[in-house]
Design a protein around this motif. Structure first.
Motif, short mmCIF file in Angstrom:
data_model
loop_
_atom_site.label_atom_id
_atom_site.label_comp_id
_atom_site.label_asym_id
_atom_site.label_seq_id
_atom_site.Cartn_x
_atom_site.Cartn_y
_atom_site.Cartn_z
N GLU A 354 -13.59 -56.21 62.07
CA GLU A 354 -12.53 -55.22 62.02
C GLU A 354 -11.75 -55.17 63.33
OE1 GLU A 354 -12.04 -50.53 60.70
OE2 GLU A 354 -14.02 -51.38 61.11
N TRP A 355 -12.46 -55.22 64.44
CA TRP A 355 -11.77 -55.18 65.72
C TRP A 355 -10.90 -56.42 65.94
CZ3 TRP A 355 -11.90 -58.19 70.19
CH2 TRP A 355 -11.24 -57.64 71.29
N LEU A 356 -11.44 -57.58 65.62
CA LEU A 356 -10.68 -58.82 65.81
C LEU A 356 -9.42 -58.84 64.95
CD1 LEU A 356 -13.60 -61.43 65.83
CD2 LEU A 356 -12.25 -60.69 67.79
N LEU A 357 -9.57 -58.51 63.66
CA LEU A 357 -8.42 -58.56 62.75
C LEU A 357 -7.40 -57.48 63.08
CD1 LEU A 357 -10.20 -59.27 59.34
CD2 LEU A 357 -9.13 -60.89 60.91
N ASN A 358 -7.85 -56.29 63.39
CA ASN A 358 -6.92 -55.22 63.76
C ASN A 358 -6.11 -55.59 64.98
OD1 ASN A 358 -6.77 -52.97 62.06
ND2 ASN A 358 -8.74 -52.20 62.73
N THR A 359 -6.78 -56.13 65.99
CA THR A 359 -6.10 -56.47 67.23
C THR A 359 -5.00 -57.50 67.01
OG1 THR A 359 -8.10 -56.00 68.49
CG2 THR A 359 -6.44 -57.34 69.57
N VAL A 360 -5.32 -58.56 66.30
CA VAL A 360 -4.34 -59.62 66.10
C VAL A 360 -3.25 -59.18 65.12
CG1 VAL A 360 -4.00 -62.00 65.33
CG2 VAL A 360 -6.05 -61.39 66.62
N LEU A 361 -3.62 -58.51 64.02
CA LEU A 361 -2.65 -58.15 62.99
C LEU A 361 -1.59 -57.20 63.51
CD1 LEU A 361 -1.69 -58.28 60.07
CD2 LEU A 361 -3.29 -56.45 59.52
N PHE A 362 -2.00 -56.14 64.20
CA PHE A 362 -1.01 -55.17 64.69
C PHE A 362 -0.15 -55.78 65.80
CE2 PHE A 362 -3.54 -52.17 62.38
CZ PHE A 362 -2.64 -51.20 62.01
N SER A 363 -0.72 -56.66 66.60
CA SER A 363 0.10 -57.30 67.63
C SER A 363 1.11 -58.26 67.00
CB SER A 363 -0.79 -58.05 68.62
OG SER A 363 -1.43 -59.15 68.00
N VAL A 364 0.72 -58.96 65.94
CA VAL A 364 1.65 -59.87 65.27
C VAL A 364 2.77 -59.07 64.60
CG1 VAL A 364 1.88 -61.50 63.35
CG2 VAL A 364 -0.02 -61.71 64.95
N GLY A 365 2.41 -57.91 63.99
CA GLY A 365 3.46 -57.07 63.41
C GLY A 365 4.47 -56.64 64.46
N GLY A 366 3.99 -56.20 65.63
CA GLY A 366 4.90 -55.83 66.70
C GLY A 366 5.66 -57.03 67.25
N LEU A 367 4.99 -58.19 67.28
CA LEU A 367 5.63 -59.41 67.78
C LEU A 367 6.86 -59.77 66.96
CD1 LEU A 367 5.22 -61.95 69.71
CD2 LEU A 367 4.11 -63.01 67.75
N VAL A 368 6.71 -59.79 65.66
CA VAL A 368 7.83 -60.18 64.79
C VAL A 368 8.93 -59.13 64.84
CG1 VAL A 368 8.47 -60.79 62.43
CG2 VAL A 368 6.23 -61.45 63.31
N TRP A 369 8.55 -57.84 64.84
CA TRP A 369 9.56 -56.79 64.93
C TRP A 369 10.29 -56.85 66.28
CZ3 TRP A 369 9.70 -51.73 67.48
CH2 TRP A 369 10.78 -50.94 67.05
N GLY A 370 9.58 -57.16 67.34
CA GLY A 370 10.22 -57.28 68.65
C GLY A 370 11.27 -58.37 68.68
#
Length: 873
Positions: A354-370
């Motif tokens: 859960e920690w691994l997937l949450n960390t990468v997924l939310f950062s990727v969401g912010g990455l693409v939106w950025g």
């Protein structure tokens, strides 16, 4: 799902705060290295002269963001616990996305982001991350409460999602000036109408929501996410028809839409039930609890079936993968949990996932939106996210909040009378706690990428529309995570939903009173050990508040409980409490000075002695062994066995928190055993004491070197100490080494004394091995004497202070273990345990703070002067 390991968390709090500076410095250096390292010079070039991306570079960004996640967790858990971790990761991803888009660079990290993660396929993103996160959350639900609240969640998930989709679509269709069609507006509404189960689960764990509210919000988010994807598939298909591209889109009328809806939702449930039955059967088949490999296989089966279930449901059969995995998780929790061989292993594994997937997924969401809001698309400047767009984004956020409150208020007369019921306070928080996150961003990426892929065959305006839609989806996720996520905890407390009842408060008070008894028992027990003969009562009570008001009667009662002997009370009121305890212990019958060194084992094996019929039959084992070994071989075997007992005791000291290996104490002790085993196998006697100091403490040498280079004490504290730890305060390095050596000796003595007790108990009953066992034990006792003499070579005041601090830490850690047991047995909630542990952590850090106080005083002192020194410390 939030999990707690009290002792682990406690030791982490103390050690991580000590090394936070080192971690931050290391991460900054790593960041500089990664961001300034150019790509391979021999990279192949394509026809345009650009370097081709190496496939291996794709793995750099996720591990880079995991490093940032470690730093973020260290900072948030200590200095900003009110700030949601997922919100911080989304912000970090946004900043990285803006930077990667606005600043050209040829380093490896930049190419990993630009070439692989910014253009990532949305379906791949969902398949890679969503099954693990949804299964983790679904399998952590309280199945009884979930079953009772099912129809409430159905109301939240389907009628409300459809109503929310329509109302949001009306905002986009009539208020937004982007000329969106009604089908695109409904697609936009279907993405925003549902909350993100991943973001919501992280929020509920952090704010400490009560069980009923947690089931309502988590159940709603799990189910409405599946329904939102169903509505998204329907309306996005209708919108894609407008592009007039062959094979793109699907014309679905009213009856066809209803049929399609039930195919996706009910079909997903059926597939989830099928895989759920299969997983339960596998768990039942792997029932060999004593085989560690089967326990690991059970854990592997859960994640394997979760991903297969999602793939088959979503990709192969075209149903809802989310609903399928939710069904799988709930069934596994309800019927498969009884077949788990090692529930703790399963729990820990899914915490990591859960920690691994949450960390990468939310950062990727912010990455693409950025990358969208960076406004660096020079080829299409009309795609910029302008100030006007930001104004409409804020307006949309306000209107979405109003819509969600209105929808919950409209169904409140129904939901408060069915299922678990509800109240107006829960209604307010549930309305406010609807976060949007990476799932919505993934759906928006899917639509945007699909339209861009067909840009040559369609009107450019559609590309601009989906690009703007994606900007609004990411913006709402950003605002809901930052605003709602940050303020949800204070709102929960303001509404009184997290308040403790009077009964609960009395229960917590009873737990603290019980810990006071545990602290008194532990103190009396430790006083009976020979290695703790020189203990300052004033120092221990200074660091352990629970002992400050301990009466003589309570101490005598503790001694009676521990040793099982009656002690006649002393009437000498002039005795100090410390002298009184010692006099009480000396009155225990059959308790000589040597026996006190093993009093801890006496208490722990009392039940074993009282019930010999339940103990392992050592006599039977001896008869089996008779006649099969020679004397020399027996000595080698028993010496090797003794050293393994010592090794096991070292590990136990670490597990219980008595041996905190922050300066390689355990490494040194373990290495001494390896050297001793080599000598034993060559026919030598026990000699691990000869190798205890072979490995020096590297931190001591670093401290000595740095203090020789950095003369200014203020400069040392500000720049050097954060990297090497406050335990290396600006004191003489030899004094630091003395403290560590004494702590090492204490662990050595403890491990050997316990090993002597265990070997004598198990093997001395047979006459054939009595002499062999006595020889090995005598060799160990000789080494213990050497360790005692080594400690006695240090100044008395230093020894007393160090030993007193060690006793204080052992007692404090007993409280940590007690809290962990309370949480494990369900007697204490995780939030309550956190507050309890903070108090213990404060006491622990107080001991660390004055570890060096009073050290380094080499002059001779009287007993009274030594006590004054300790009290001053």
């Amino acid at each position: 799902m939030a999990r707690i390991n009290a002792s682990g968390r406690f030791r982490g709090l103390t050690l991580d705060k000590r090394w936070t500076g080192s971690i931050l410095v290391f991460q900054i250096l790593l960041l500089l290295v990664v961001t300034t390292t150019p790509c391979r010079a021999d990279a192949e070039a394509d026809g345009s002269g650009n370097e081709e991306a190496e496939p291996a570079e794709a793995v750099l960004y996720p591990f880079f963001i995991l490093c940032l996640g470690i730093v973020a967790h260290c900072f948030l858990s200590r200095y900003a616990p009110w700030l949601p971790y997922t919100a911080v990761l989304f912000i970090l991803g946004t900043l990285i996305g803006v930077g990667a888009t606005r600043f050209e660079n040829d380093n490896v990290l930049h190419k990993s982001i630009v070439d692989f993660w910014l253009p990532i396929d949305s379906e791949l993103l969902l398949v890679a991350f969503l099954p693990g996160l949804v299964f983790s959350d679904a399998s952590g639900q309280n199945t009884h409460l979930f079953r009772k609240a099912f129809w409430q969640c159905i109301v939240f998930a389907f009628p409300m999602v459809l109503a929310g989709t329509t109302l949001t679509a009306l905002i986009a269709y009539y208020i937004f000036p982007y000329d969106w069609s009604f089908n695109l507006s409904m697609t936009f509404g279907s993405i925003l109408a549902a909350t993100d189960p991943v973001a919501v689960a992280a929020l509920l764990d952090q704010v400490g929501a009560p069980p009923r509210l947690k089931v309502h919000i988590a159940g709603e988010s799990l189910l409405n996410d599946g329904s939102a994807i169903v509505f998204f598939n329907i309306f996005s298909g209708l919108f894609l028809l407008e592009l007039d591209v062959d094979g793109l889109g699907e014309d679905i009328d009213g009856p066809g839409g209803i049929k399609f809806f039930f195919r996706l939702s009910l079909g997903g449930m059926c597939i989830g039930a099928f895989f759920g039955l299969g997983l339960i059967s596998i768990l039942a088949l792997l029932d060999r609890r004593l085989e560690a490999e089967e326990n690991v296989t059970q854990v592997g089966a859960t994640i394997t079936i979760a991903y297969l279930c999602y793939f088959v449901a979503d990709v192969v059969w075209g149903t809802s993968g989310v609903i399928a995995v939710v069904t799988l998780g709930v069934l596994t929790k309800a019927f498969g949990e009884v077949y788990l061989n090692d529930p703790k292993l399963m729990d820990d594994f899914w915490s990591i996932v859960e920690w691994l997937l949450n960390t990468v997924l939310f950062s990727v969401g912010g990455l693409v939106w950025g990358s969208i809001i960076s406004n660096e698309d020079k080829e299409f400047p009309e795609r910029e996210f302008s100030g006007k767009d930001w104004g409409y984004l804020i307006l949309l956020y306000i209107l979405l909040t109003v819509i969600r409150f209105g929808l919950f208020a409209s169904v409140f007369p129904i939901t408060k009378r069915i299922g678990l019921g509800s109240n107006w306070k829960e209604l307010i928080f549930q309305s406010y706690g609807g976060l949007r996150g990476a799932v919505g961003i993934s759906l928006a990426i899917f639509l945007d990428n699909l339209v861009k892929a067909n840009a040559d065959a369609t009107d450019e305006k559609f590309v601009l529309q989906t690009n703007k839609l994606f900007g609004f989806i990411g913006g709402i996720a950003f605002l809901s995570l930052v605003i709602n996520g940050v303020t949800a905890g204070p709102l929960l407390n303001y509404l009184g939903l997290a308040d403790l009842t009077d009964t609960r408060k009395r229960m917590l008070k009873a737990y603290k009173h019980r810990y006071r008894q545990i602290a008194i028992d532990a103190f009396v027990l430790l006083l009976g050990e020979r290695r703790f003969k020189r203990v300052s009562y004033a120092t221990v009570t200074h660091h352990v508040p629970e002992l400050r008001d301990a009466t003589k009667e309570e101490i005598v009662e503790a001694a009676q409980r521990i040793h099982g002997k009656q002690i006649k009370e002393s009437t000498n009121d002039e005795q100090t409490a410390h002298e009184f305890v010692q006099s009480c212990l000396s009155k225990i019958d059959d308790s000589s000075e040597d026996d006190k060194g093993v009093s801890l084992m006496r208490s722990s094996t009392k039940a074993h002695d009282d019930h010999p019929e339940s103990a392992p039959s050592a006599m039977k084992m001896m008869h089996i062994m008779k006649g099969s070994t020679k004397s020399n071989d027996s000595l080698v075997d028993f010496r090797r066995l003794f050293l393994e007992l010592v090794r096991h005791e070292y590990q136990k000291l670490v597990a219980c928190g008595e041996l905190v290996d922050r300066e390689f104490i355990l490494v040194s002790l373990t290495e001494s055993l390896e050297w001793a085993i080599e000598g034993v196998e060559r026919g030598g006697s026990l000699n691990d004491w000869d190798f205890v100091f072979v490995i020096e403490f590297p931190s001591v040498e670093i401290s000595r070197f740095l203090q020789g280079k950095v003369k200014n004490q203020v400069l040392y504290k500000c720049m050097i100490e954060p990297c090497v730890g406050p335990s290396l305060d600006f004191v003489d390095a030899d004094t630091v080494k003395a403290r560590l050596n004494i702590e090492k000796c204490l662990a050595f003595i403890k491990a050997h004394v316990v090993a002597q007790q265990m070997m004598t108990k198990e093997f001395a009953v047979d006459a054939e091995f009595e002499e062999t066992v006595s020889t090995v034990v005598a060799e160990s006792e000789s080494e213990v004497e050497e360790a005692m003499k080594f400690v006695q070579n240090y100044p008395l005041n230093e020894v007393e202070l160090i030993i007193s601090h060690k006793v204080s830490k052992i007692i404090i850690n007993q409280g940590v273990l007690y809290v962990e047991e309370l949480v494990k047995n369900g007697l204490l909630k995780e939030q309550e345990a956190g507050e309890f542990l903070e108090e213990l952590d404060e006491n622990w850090r107080h001991v660390d703070h004055c570890t060096h106080k009073g050290l380094g005083k080499k002059h001779d002192t009287t007993e009274e002067e030594e006590e004054d020194i300790v009290v001053e410390a």
